[in-house]
Design a protein around this motif. Sequence first.
Motif, PDB file in Angstrom:
ATOM      1  N   ASP A 115       0.742  -1.419   0.086  1.00 17.34           N
ATOM      2  CA  ASP A 115       0.060  -0.164   0.039  1.00 17.34           C
ATOM      3  C   ASP A 115       0.618   1.180  -0.098  1.00 17.34           C
ATOM      4  N   LEU A 116       0.616   2.226  -0.833  1.00 19.15           N
ATOM      5  CA  LEU A 116       1.107   3.538  -0.912  1.00 19.15           C
ATOM      6  C   LEU A 116       0.837   4.097   0.287  1.00 19.15           C
ATOM      7  N   VAL A 117       1.768   4.427   1.194  1.00 20.99           N
ATOM      8  CA  VAL A 117       1.597   5.013   2.554  1.00 20.99           C
ATOM      9  C   VAL A 117       2.245   6.552   2.821  1.00 20.99           C
ATOM     10  N   ALA A 153      -1.947  13.718 -11.379  1.00 19.82           N
ATOM     11  CA  ALA A 153      -2.155  13.780 -12.794  1.00 19.82           C
ATOM     12  C   ALA A 153      -2.729  12.236 -13.252  1.00 19.82           C
ATOM     13  N   HIS A 154      -1.884  11.375 -12.735  1.00 21.26           N
ATOM     14  CA  HIS A 154      -2.067  10.027 -13.065  1.00 21.26           C
ATOM     15  C   HIS A 154      -2.996   9.324 -12.011  1.00 21.26           C
ATOM     16  N   GLU A 155      -3.880  10.239 -11.383  1.00 21.54           N
ATOM     17  CA  GLU A 155      -4.745   9.466 -10.343  1.00 21.54           C
ATOM     18  C   GLU A 155      -4.117   8.462  -9.315  1.00 21.54           C
ATOM     19  N   VAL A 156      -2.996   8.787  -8.736  1.00 20.07           N
ATOM     20  CA  VAL A 156      -2.182   7.931  -7.778  1.00 20.07           C
ATOM     21  C   VAL A 156      -2.556   8.504  -6.629  1.00 20.07           C
ATOM     22  N   ALA A 157      -2.942   8.073  -5.465  1.00 23.00           N
ATOM     23  CA  ALA A 157      -3.126   8.793  -4.205  1.00 23.00           C
ATOM     24  C   ALA A 157      -2.623   7.500  -3.154  1.00 23.00           C
ATOM     25  N   LEU A 158      -2.544   8.241  -1.625  1.00 18.61           N
ATOM     26  CA  LEU A 158      -2.175   7.309  -0.512  1.00 18.61           C
ATOM     27  C   LEU A 158      -3.240   6.405  -0.495  1.00 18.61           C
ATOM     28  N   VAL A 165       5.108  -0.014 -12.886  1.00 19.09           N
ATOM     29  CA  VAL A 165       4.461  -0.094 -11.684  1.00 19.09           C
ATOM     30  C   VAL A 165       2.959  -0.162 -11.989  1.00 19.09           C
ATOM     31  N   ARG A 166       2.460  -1.082 -11.412  1.00 14.35           N
ATOM     32  CA  ARG A 166       0.834  -1.695 -11.472  1.00 14.35           C
ATOM     33  C   ARG A 166       0.024  -0.679 -10.271  1.00 14.35           C
ATOM     34  N   VAL A 167      -0.809  -0.093 -10.787  1.00 14.11           N
ATOM     35  CA  VAL A 167      -1.722   0.500  -9.567  1.00 14.11           C
ATOM     36  C   VAL A 167      -2.984   0.337  -9.894  1.00 14.11           C
ATOM     37  N   GLY A 168      -3.536  -0.578  -8.916  1.00 12.44           N
ATOM     38  CA  GLY A 168      -5.064  -1.232  -9.084  1.00 12.44           C
ATOM     39  C   GLY A 168      -4.639  -1.952 -10.607  1.00 12.44           C
ATOM     40  N   GLU A 169      -5.309  -1.814 -11.708  1.00  6.21           N
ATOM     41  CA  GLU A 169      -5.751  -2.291 -12.908  1.00  6.21           C
ATOM     42  C   GLU A 169      -4.847  -1.853 -13.875  1.00  6.21           C
ATOM     43  N   ARG A 170      -3.974  -0.554 -13.497  1.00 11.28           N
ATOM     44  CA  ARG A 170      -3.118   0.218 -14.612  1.00 11.28           C
ATOM     45  C   ARG A 170      -1.904  -0.186 -14.318  1.00 11.28           C
ATOM     46  N   GLU A 171      -1.211  -0.199 -15.573  1.00  9.90           N
ATOM     47  CA  GLU A 171       0.567  -0.138 -15.503  1.00  9.90           C
ATOM     48  C   GLU A 171       0.899   1.179 -15.863  1.00  9.90           C
ATOM     49  N   LEU A 172       1.669   1.766 -15.326  1.00  6.32           N
ATOM     50  CA  LEU A 172       2.500   2.978 -15.331  1.00  6.32           C
ATOM     51  C   LEU A 172       3.766   2.995 -15.505  1.00  6.32           C
ATOM     52  N   ALA A 187      10.600   8.403  -4.496  1.00  8.14           N
ATOM     53  CA  ALA A 187       9.705   9.215  -3.802  1.00  8.14           C
ATOM     54  C   ALA A 187       8.686   8.419  -2.999  1.00  8.14           C
ATOM     55  N   LEU A 188       8.372   7.330  -3.530  1.00  9.55           N
ATOM     56  CA  LEU A 188       7.277   6.701  -3.037  1.00  9.55           C
ATOM     57  C   LEU A 188       7.557   5.795  -1.964  1.00  9.55           C
ATOM     58  N   TRP A 189       6.653   5.543  -0.801  1.00 12.37           N
ATOM     59  CA  TRP A 189       6.881   4.626   0.359  1.00 12.37           C
ATOM     60  C   TRP A 189       5.803   3.734   0.303  1.00 12.37           C
TER      61      TRP A 189
END
Length: 223
Positions: free
Chosen positions: A163-165, A179-184, A202-209, A218-220
């Motif tokens: 989980d992105l925290v 802009a890419h709808e990525v959130a904590l 990276v995969r966020v939900g069903e999306r690959e970015l 920068a992401l934890w």
Amino acid sequence: MRPGHDRPSTAVEDYLKVIYTLGEHSGGEPVGTSPVAERMGVAASSVSGMVRKLRELGLVEHARYGTIALTGEGQRLALAVVRRHRLIEQLLVTEFGYGWDEVHPEAEALEHVVSDRLIEAIADRLGHPETDPHGDPIPGRAGEVADWDARRLSEMTPGTEGDLVRVDDDTAVLQHLTAHEVALGDRIELVRREPFGGPFVVRVGERELQFGPELVDALWVRL
């Protein structure tokens, strides 16, 4: 007049906060003058002069050409200004509709002028949050900081997810994520890195970015 007679100058508070946050993001290790200069946007000679002043005030320990470490008093003052900063950021998002990429400049200005009474009223109003809009822990009134377990996404092996925290408080990074709808709270997986120093997939939900190295660093993520 600055609120509270025991507060140091704005410049001293700014340096203590930067030294603390750099150490916080490096696992508590002492930091060098170069990262402080970069973060403050000043010349290395300016940092050296301020570090000498901080050492004379008993707020840091620093050997010539060595790293900088906060003393007990320096840590106390740093945590106080970090608490004010992060509570103000959370207030701006929760109560005034600011975006997480918009709060830093406002908090930078307000953290030096708000009274301790107002800060505690803000904490009460918000229900004593443990983190700010970027997932950074908010020190308690007595300076306590809750333990948290998270790793930079750049340090994970492909196929690992969590989980992105927390996100480093960098305006460009935060705007890109928005802009890419990525959130904590999003579930994020490090899929692979493209060859020859290419971007991370990276995969966020069903999306690959595709994220560049600086963004991934920068992401934890909490596993």
